[in-house]
Design an enzyme around this catalytic site. Sequence first.
Site, short mmCIF file in Angstrom:
data_model
loop_
_atom_site.label_atom_id
_atom_site.label_comp_id
_atom_site.label_asym_id
_atom_site.label_seq_id
_atom_site.Cartn_x
_atom_site.Cartn_y
_atom_site.Cartn_z
CG ASP A 101 -30.62 21.88 54.40
OD1 ASP A 101 -31.67 21.80 55.07
OD2 ASP A 101 -29.52 22.17 54.90
NE ARG B 252 -35.72 23.90 56.96
CZ ARG B 252 -34.53 23.28 56.87
NH1 ARG B 252 -33.77 23.45 55.80
NH2 ARG B 252 -34.12 22.47 57.83
#
Length: 306
Positions: free
Chosen positions: A126, A177
Amino acid sequence: MIRAFDRAVAATLPLVPRPFVRHFADRYMAGETLEDAVATVRRLNGRGVMATIDVLGEFIRLPEEAEATATAYERVLDAIAAERLDATVSVKLSALGIELDPVVAEGTLSRVLACAERHGIFVRIDMEHSGLTDRTLSVYRGLRGAGHDRVGIVLQAYLRRTMDDVESLVDLTPNVRVVKGIYVEPEEVAYRDPAAINGNFIRIVDRLVAHGSYVAIATHDRALINEMLALLDRRIVPRESYEFQMLLGVAEDIRHRLVAAGHRMRVYVPFGDAWYAYSVRRLRENPSIAGYVARDVMRSFVPGVR
Ligand code: FDA
């Protein structure tokens, strides 16, 4: 008007009792235990939706806590393999100790990767606040250089630097992402204007797919999703080269529509006992989420509130 309401809710959050926070956190997380996460992922998989599991716990102060995070991820990875779930994991370098000591983080991340590689499971790193962007990208580059190929990164469309980061990463054909970005950042660092953020989001995805990267499009913004569908169509991107991603409990109508139309979809499934800190921090960081949640709470307590 709505923004003022959102900000007021966010500002009063520390006063909100745990049961209230729990009430709305329930919608956005699988629960406190690994068994809760497994049950949620199994339910999603049953509906043709993949998952990525996140162990809550980015607020650590001691190296032992970073080691505990790594152990928790090993258990998650073992469970994904044992239960044959269609799931990956998402890790935060802060939870693995990068802000405490880079050596600790290197060790904890290696443990997670070794376990993931044993099971053939993909790991997404992340992206956190802008103070960690350089370190996160450099860890990612180092991992790829060392031959770890089943690892992906996240890029945030609100950061002014992100197009440059895309250019510096394309040689790796990274699995990315793309998100808008959730942290509160200064104006010099991040766009504030929603149109500028969406414009950058589109440019980032366009550049990545043109280079043959696998892209995970993580948004619930209807207009942006429509732009993405048009772009994927225009670029003739095969279905196996991208996926959509959404947070658990958010925009389920759009999720169902995309799945029914045959697009790959993955849901982010957070779980763990750090739910209170996680929820309060997320809510304070993004007042609009506080607004959605407060409206939800009101809806469930006051019949007729829309
Ligand atoms: P936007 O905020 O404009 O929301 C569009 C619409 O979606 C809203 O109008 C509302 O209807 C709905 N919505 C959005 N969030 C909601 C919520 N929480 N509850 C209810 N409704 C909601 N960020 C980051 O900085 N680093 C990261 O690594 C990640 N990782 C990540 C993974 C995945 C799978 C997702 C979906 C998102 C992230 N994010 C993230 C968060 C991301 O940056 C962003 O803050 C949120 O996705 C919200 O932005 P949207 O693109 O959905 O648009």
